[in-house]
Design an enzyme around this catalytic site. Sequence first.
Site: not given
Length: 240
Positions: A10-11, A80, A132, A145, A147-149, A182
């Site tokens: 994810g750059a 990322n 996160s 979301y 839960a994945t983090k 952020i």
Amino acid sequence: MSKPKVLITGASKGLGLAIAKKLNPDYTLILHASKAENITELREGNHVLAADLSDPEELKNFCKALKTEHGDELFAIINNAGIALDKPLTFQPERDIDAMIAVNLKAPITISKVAVKLFGLKGKGVIINLSSCVAETGNAFQSVYAATKAGLIAFSKSLAKEVGAVYHDHQIRVLSIAPGFIQTPMTDAIPETEKEKYLKMIPAQRFGQADEVAETVAFLLSDKASYINGSCIDINGGLF
Ligand SMILES: NC(=O)c1ccc[n+]([C@@H]2O[C@H](COP(=O)([O-])OP(=O)(O)OC[C@H]3O[C@@H](n4cnc5c(N)ncnc54)[C@H](OP(=O)(O)O)[C@@H]3O)[C@@H](O)[C@H]2O)c1
């Protein structure tokens, strides 16, 4: 001497791009995005490796290319890339649930599997997973979301312990980072009224900047952070 290689998924924008800019002087970068053309900066002297991480076949080919083309010099991976598809759970389509699990959790686990094997051969390497703050606090309309983090934090802690149990005399570390709010294209999409609500919850009284996360990543990759392992680093201005 050639510079060690660091993969950043994810750059193309947001945190990934800020991390890439920060690391560029010291490392050779493997810049990932869902499509090669999405990487528009820092191409010179670096490598581009594209894959839609929600597609199992593309993830498989990506891992194969990472190993065969860059395995020898790979020093670190920064998992990322991520997606947040916010909805009340009862209205969340199954394809969105699958996509968040695939991109945010399955892909980092699968890429880490390749990396930890390569790092084990050299006894050295760093894995950083972008989690996160919602993994620790929870957040309405982000249950999948979050839960994945949360999964990424547990994964990082467990893999750090596993590496310690399997390898002797190694310098392999596995970490996660839990950013708060952020400013990136991901959070730009949040309506202004919602942003105002978040701002009131942040003791630092401002949103974070992508550079502030990139600084932490650079520190965690350095020898100065050699005893930080398994930890989840909060970067959130005091938001909890
Ligand atoms: N910004 C925040 O406040 C915040 C807070 C907590 C955690 N995070 C986490 O930090 C990470 C970066 O967030 P960000 O704000 O920088 O997000 P962003 O600006 O939306 O960027 C997301 C990145 O992930 C890539 N990506 C998305 N879906 C993909 C897919 N299916 N296959 C491959 N790549 C894909 C995108 O690549 P393309 O351009 O090719 O789509 C892009 O490079 C994410 O994991 C996010 O969950 C962010």
